[in-house]
Structures are given as C-alpha cells and as structure tokens.
Design an enzyme around this catalytic site. Structure first.
Site, PDB file in Angstrom:
ATOM      1  N   HIS A  36     -12.691   7.794   2.941  1.00  0.00           N
ATOM      2  CA  HIS A  36     -12.260   6.840   3.965  1.00  0.00           C
ATOM      3  C   HIS A  36     -12.243   7.484   5.353  1.00  0.00           C
ATOM      4  O   HIS A  36     -11.987   8.670   5.492  1.00  0.00           O
ATOM      5  CB  HIS A  36     -10.854   6.330   3.628  1.00  0.00           C
ATOM      6  CG  HIS A  36     -10.791   5.640   2.306  1.00  0.00           C
ATOM      7  ND1 HIS A  36     -10.627   6.339   1.121  1.00  0.00           N
ATOM      8  CD2 HIS A  36     -10.912   4.341   1.971  1.00  0.00           C
ATOM      9  CE1 HIS A  36     -10.623   5.481   0.112  1.00  0.00           C
ATOM     10  NE2 HIS A  36     -10.804   4.267   0.588  1.00  0.00           N
ATOM     11  N   TYR A  94      -8.383   9.694  -6.803  1.00  0.00           N
ATOM     12  CA  TYR A  94      -7.602   8.833  -7.702  1.00  0.00           C
ATOM     13  C   TYR A  94      -8.007   8.996  -9.150  1.00  0.00           C
ATOM     14  O   TYR A  94      -7.410   8.376 -10.031  1.00  0.00           O
ATOM     15  CB  TYR A  94      -7.688   7.378  -7.209  1.00  0.00           C
ATOM     16  CG  TYR A  94      -7.271   7.350  -5.768  1.00  0.00           C
ATOM     17  CD1 TYR A  94      -8.217   7.367  -4.740  1.00  0.00           C
ATOM     18  CD2 TYR A  94      -5.932   7.474  -5.414  1.00  0.00           C
ATOM     19  CE1 TYR A  94      -7.834   7.432  -3.416  1.00  0.00           C
ATOM     20  CE2 TYR A  94      -5.540   7.543  -4.083  1.00  0.00           C
ATOM     21  CZ  TYR A  94      -6.489   7.533  -3.092  1.00  0.00           C
ATOM     22  OH  TYR A  94      -6.115   7.630  -1.772  1.00  0.00           O
ATOM     23  N   ASP A 128     -11.814  11.481  -3.241  1.00  0.00           N
ATOM     24  CA  ASP A 128     -12.187  10.134  -3.704  1.00  0.00           C
ATOM     25  C   ASP A 128     -13.678   9.869  -3.470  1.00  0.00           C
ATOM     26  O   ASP A 128     -14.156   8.758  -3.693  1.00  0.00           O
ATOM     27  CB  ASP A 128     -11.313   9.052  -3.050  1.00  0.00           C
ATOM     28  CG  ASP A 128     -11.039   9.286  -1.570  1.00  0.00           C
ATOM     29  OD1 ASP A 128     -10.195   8.548  -1.020  1.00  0.00           O
ATOM     30  OD2 ASP A 128     -11.668  10.181  -0.972  1.00  0.00           O
ATOM     31  N   ASP A 147       0.823  -1.220   0.000  1.00  0.00           N
ATOM     32  CA  ASP A 147       0.000   0.000   0.000  1.00  0.00           C
ATOM     33  C   ASP A 147       0.849   1.259   0.000  1.00  0.00           C
ATOM     34  O   ASP A 147       0.462   2.285  -0.545  1.00  0.00           O
ATOM     35  CB  ASP A 147      -0.910   0.021   1.235  1.00  0.00           C
ATOM     36  CG  ASP A 147      -1.944  -1.091   1.161  1.00  0.00           C
ATOM     37  OD1 ASP A 147      -2.545  -1.409   2.185  1.00  0.00           O
ATOM     38  OD2 ASP A 147      -2.093  -1.633   0.052  1.00  0.00           O
ATOM     39  N   GLY A 203      -2.242   3.014   4.317  1.00  0.00           N
ATOM     40  CA  GLY A 203      -3.242   3.576   3.416  1.00  0.00           C
ATOM     41  C   GLY A 203      -2.731   4.684   2.516  1.00  0.00           C
ATOM     42  O   GLY A 203      -3.349   5.730   2.383  1.00  0.00           O
ATOM     43  N   ASP A 261     -12.968  13.007   3.311  1.00  0.00           N
ATOM     44  CA  ASP A 261     -12.454  11.935   2.454  1.00  0.00           C
ATOM     45  C   ASP A 261     -13.437  10.760   2.446  1.00  0.00           C
ATOM     46  O   ASP A 261     -14.207  10.570   3.389  1.00  0.00           O
ATOM     47  CB  ASP A 261     -11.093  11.477   3.032  1.00  0.00           C
ATOM     48  CG  ASP A 261     -10.284  10.638   2.071  1.00  0.00           C
ATOM     49  OD1 ASP A 261      -9.362  11.168   1.431  1.00  0.00           O
ATOM     50  OD2 ASP A 261     -10.596   9.423   1.965  1.00  0.00           O
ATOM     51  N   HIS A 304      -4.189   8.497   7.256  1.00  0.00           N
ATOM     52  CA  HIS A 304      -4.030   7.118   7.747  1.00  0.00           C
ATOM     53  C   HIS A 304      -2.662   6.860   8.364  1.00  0.00           C
ATOM     54  O   HIS A 304      -2.457   5.824   8.994  1.00  0.00           O
ATOM     55  CB  HIS A 304      -4.221   6.107   6.607  1.00  0.00           C
ATOM     56  CG  HIS A 304      -5.573   6.127   5.979  1.00  0.00           C
ATOM     57  ND1 HIS A 304      -6.760   6.000   6.681  1.00  0.00           N
ATOM     58  CD2 HIS A 304      -5.934   6.273   4.683  1.00  0.00           C
ATOM     59  CE1 HIS A 304      -7.778   6.055   5.846  1.00  0.00           C
ATOM     60  NE2 HIS A 304      -7.318   6.233   4.638  1.00  0.00           N
TER      61      HIS A 304
HETATM   62  C1  LIG Z   1      -4.801   0.481   0.780  1.00  0.00           C
HETATM   63  N1  LIG Z   1      -6.127   0.887   0.420  1.00  0.00           N
HETATM   64  C2  LIG Z   1      -6.488   2.244   0.490  1.00  0.00           C
HETATM   65  C3  LIG Z   1      -6.106   2.996   1.571  1.00  0.00           C
HETATM   66  C4  LIG Z   1      -6.433   4.355   1.659  1.00  0.00           C
HETATM   67  C5  LIG Z   1      -7.138   4.960   0.654  1.00  0.00           C
HETATM   68  C6  LIG Z   1      -7.514   6.415   0.766  1.00  0.00           C
HETATM   69  O1  LIG Z   1      -7.766   7.087  -0.199  1.00  0.00           O
HETATM   70  N2  LIG Z   1      -7.619   6.960   1.997  1.00  0.00           N
HETATM   71  O2  LIG Z   1      -8.059   8.247   2.116  1.00  0.00           O
HETATM   72  C7  LIG Z   1      -7.529   4.209  -0.448  1.00  0.00           C
HETATM   73  C8  LIG Z   1      -7.221   2.843  -0.531  1.00  0.00           C
HETATM   74  S1  LIG Z   1      -7.057  -0.273  -0.162  1.00  0.00           S
HETATM   75  O3  LIG Z   1      -6.672  -1.531   0.327  1.00  0.00           O
HETATM   76  O4  LIG Z   1      -8.444   0.090   0.093  1.00  0.00           O
HETATM   77  C9  LIG Z   1      -6.828  -0.206  -1.805  1.00  0.00           C
HETATM   78  C10 LIG Z   1      -5.690  -0.423  -2.501  1.00  0.00           C
HETATM   79  C11 LIG Z   1      -5.842  -0.242  -3.875  1.00  0.00           C
HETATM   80  C12 LIG Z   1      -7.145   0.130  -4.210  1.00  0.00           C
HETATM   81  C13 LIG Z   1      -7.677   0.427  -5.487  1.00  0.00           C
HETATM   82  C14 LIG Z   1      -6.844   0.596  -6.563  1.00  0.00           C
HETATM   83  C15 LIG Z   1      -7.402   0.896  -7.766  1.00  0.00           C
HETATM   84  C16 LIG Z   1      -8.764   1.025  -7.879  1.00  0.00           C
HETATM   85  C17 LIG Z   1      -9.543   0.855  -6.741  1.00  0.00           C
HETATM   86  N3  LIG Z   1      -9.012   0.580  -5.560  1.00  0.00           N
HETATM   87  S2  LIG Z   1      -8.081   0.232  -2.822  1.00  0.00           S
HETATM   88 ZN   LIG Z   2      -9.607   8.201   0.763  1.00  0.00          ZN
END
Ligand SMILES: CN(c1ccc(C(=O)NO)cc1)S(=O)(=O)c1ccc(-c2ccccn2)s1
Ligand SMILES: [Zn+2]
Length: 379
Positions: free
Chosen positions: A182, A308, A269, A103, A153, A180, A145
């Site tokens: 999340h 994103y 997001d 991540d 995250g 956000d 995060h």
């Molecule tokens: C590590 N993750 C996070 C952590 C934080 C965020 C965030 O934006 N926090 O504000 C987003 C995803 S996760 O496990 O949910 C994901 C990893 C990659 C993801 C992904 C990648 C491409 C399209 C959709 N989702 S979600």
């Molecule tokens: Zn987010």
C-alpha cells in the site's frame, strides 16, 4: 570515525540493533488484523539463532512529548483516556472521529501499545544518531497510514514519521523507502513540502484500492516538489520485474539526493499468497531491494508494516534479518513454538503463485521514464 550532519563517515560500528521486548510482542500480538504475528516473527528469528548475532535492545516507551512531535494533542489524549476503558459504548462517536472504528478497532491498552511501538522506532533512530549501530531493526514498526489526528489503515501511531523527525535533527537528508503493498500516504503527506526528506513508495495503484493515493504524478509540492516519488504498480508483479524497477529508480535517487540515512518499510503484504492477493513477490525479491540499499553502507533503519499471511511475513522478515547479518538460512524451518504454522512444506522459501501479471513491459517503461524525468529536477 565521527560523522557530521552533512557527510556522515561510515560508522566503524557494525552492530545490528534489534529492538524488542516481551511487552511489545504481547501488545502487538493483540492487533486484530495480525494476531500473534509479532511473536511468530520474533520466535522464528530466535529459532534460526539470529539473536546471537544482533544486539537485542529493549525499547523505551515514547514520551507524550515525543508523540506530539507529529500527532495532535486531542488524538494522543483521547488514546490516553480510552487506554484503560473497557470497550464501552462511551466515546463511541469520539472513537469514530479518531479513526477507531472498523479498520482500527480500539485495542486494550491502546495508549501503551502506541507509546511502545513509537518508542521502539525512536530507540532505533537514537541508536543510529549516536552511532551505536549502522543498522537498526524494528519489525513491529512501519505503520505508514496513521495520521496526525487519527488512526487509519490498521495504523494507530505513525512511528515512521516520528523516527524520521528524530533522524532529521542529526542527518541532513533522509531517504524513506516504502516497500509495502500500500502507498505510504501519511509519511508522504508529512514530508511532501520538504526537500530534506525524499520519500519513495512502490505500491499497488488501482481504482478502489486502499488508500487510493500514490499516482505517478504525485511528486510533492513547494520546495519539496520532486522529492516525493510514487511508483504505482498493477497486480501480479514478480520478483525480477519489481527489483529491476526498484534498482533503476533507487540508484538515480542515490545519485541525485545523496541521502545520509535511509529508512525502509518492509511491509510483507506484497508476497504471493498474502490475503491481499495482489502482488506475487517472494522474500528474495524484497531482499534484492533491501540488499541494494544496504550496499550503500549508510545508517539504515528497517521497519515492518503490512503482511497478513503471518507465516510468510515471519519467513520474509527472518530472511531479511539473515540478509542483514550476511547469513544464509537453512531451508528447513527450525522447530519452535509456531512450527506447525509452516506446514505442509515447513520450508523458509515462499513459492510464487500463478497470478496474471498486469504490469506490461510498456507500462514499466512509462513509469521508469516519468520518474527519471521528475528526478532531473532534483539537485
Ligand atoms: C482498511 N484497509 C487496509 C488498510 C491498510 C492495509 C495495509 O496493509 N497497509 O499497509 C490493508 C488494508 S482495507 O479497506 O483495504 C481492508 C480491510 C480489510 C481487508 C482485507 C481483509 C481480509 C482479506 C483481504 N482484505 S482490506
Ligand atoms: Zn500494506
């Protein structure tokens, strides 16, 4: 007019601090999950001629001691050590221990990145404290995060906690608002036991969705009980329902908590057509929430965060910058380096998608009533 710790008078100063420099943009452009986003945001704001109306400020690097006000020595010294290393096999298990894995892949110059991102939000906090401005903006901050001793995250440093700790030295009551998608888990955790910082996070709350925390009954603990507000939402929410609920909650928070300074994380997001494919907001909905907070005329720090779909994130934060300046931006995206990213319509507006909205009226009523009940315990 000089404010005081308890009741800061409105600062006469209407400057808008906008913190950036080329080094910060270059380092943020390299974050794998948001390639070139920092430059896209900044150049769109520049293309709309908004830089002429803000006070652009080049951030300092945060000092190691400033980072240590929240992060652990082990974590910070590890980042310092791997900063210049190639992505070697060395320290592989240590990288895992400090969250530098899938991540949060180890970045080139990760220590410089961390110090400058944190420094940018700290520069904003200091400007608000010194009343050099009433509103400060760091679109390259908002990493909610990052934990005391590990990246998480996509967040490597918690610039938000660092900025709030700095603000707390001079303002009696800090309100943190996290827009956000999340849950702002690490910021919540950092202040969960104190009534001096109230955290309000609106986020998607659904089985298996990151980070998994932020349920309605997460209210804080000890003397901080009821100073943590979680607003758990389902997929598909649109501008009107989101901003209506936000307004109902945040106006009660204002009356009960009477904040002296506000920090808003404006993660994008939540917008429709973000790869997270969860909420169905447009910049107008996010803007209604930010406007509500700005209408209080309190010292306010605006931060970035998730987002994103790079073009939509740039659209959103340009729109918010215009909002802060009281400027309505023309719909046509101005010509600039990243113009082609805004095709096929080349418009500022983001259209809602046709997602199913799982937030029923009854659900929203349940959430609003539970929060109202919890807030009866504040003040
Ligand atoms: C590590 N993750 C996070 C952590 C934080 C965020 C965030 O934006 N926090 O504000 C987003 C995803 S996760 O496990 O949910 C994901 C990893 C990659 C993801 C992904 C990648 C491409 C399209 C959709 N989702 S979600
Ligand atoms: Zn987010």
């Amino acid at each position: 007019v000089v404010g005081s710790k308890d009741s800061p008078e409105q600062t006469e100063n209407n400057e808008i601090y906008y913190v950036f420099n080329q080094k910060l943009l270059q380092l943020c452009d390299q974050v794998p999950k948001i390639p070139k986003r920092a430059s896209m945001v900044h150049t769109l704001i520049e293309a709309y001629d908004l830089l002429d109306h803000v006070t652009p400020v080049s951030p300092e690097f945060a000092t190691k001691d400033e980072l240590l006000t929240f992060h652990s020595q082990e974590y910070i010294e590890f980042l310092e050590r791997v900063n210049l290393e190639e992505d070697s096999e060395k320290d592989e298990e240590l990288k895992q221990q400090f969250g530098l894995g899938y991540d949060c892949p180890s970045l080139p110059l990760v220590y410089d990145f961390v110090r400058l991102v944190a420094g940018a939000s700290l520069s904003c906090a200091k400007a608000l404290i010194q009343q050099k401005c009433r509103i400060a903006i760091n679109w390259n901050g908002g990493w909610h995060h990052a934990r005391r001793d590990e990246a998480a995250g996509f967040c490597y440093v918690n610039d938000i906690v660092l900025a709030i700790l700095k603000l707390k030295e001079h303002f009696n009551r800090v309100l943190y608002v996290d827009l956000d998608l999340h849950h702002g888990d690490a910021v919540d955790d950092a202040f969960i036991f104190t009534p001096k910082v109230m955290t309000v996070s609106l986020h998607k709350f659904s089985p298996g969705f990151f980070p998994g925390t932020g349920s309605l009954n997460r209210v804080g603990g000890g003397r901080g009980k009821f100073y943590t507000i979680s607003v758990p939402l389902k997929d598909g929410i649109k501008d009107e329902q989101y901003s209506d609920l936000f307004t109902r909650v945040i106006e009660q928070v204002r009356v009960k908590f009477q904040p002296s300074v506000v920090v808003v994380q404006c993660g994008a997001d939540t917008l429709s057509s973000d790869p997270m494919q969860s909420f169905n907001l447009t910049p107008l909905g996010v803007g209604q929430c930010v406007s509500r907070v700005l209408s209080w005329k309190l010292p306010t720090l605006l931060l970035g965060g998730g987002g994103y779909n790079m073009a939509n994130t740039a659209r959103c934060w340009s729109y918010l910058t215009g909002l802060v300046l009281g400027q309505k931006l023309p719909s046509e995206i101005p010509d600039h380096e990243f113009f082609l990213e805004y095709g096929p319509g080349y418009q500022l507006e983001v259209c809602p998608a046709h997602y199913t909205n799982y937030n029923t009226v009854e659900y929203m009523e349940t959430v609003a009533k539970a929060i109202t009940k919890n807030l009866e315990n504040v003040r």
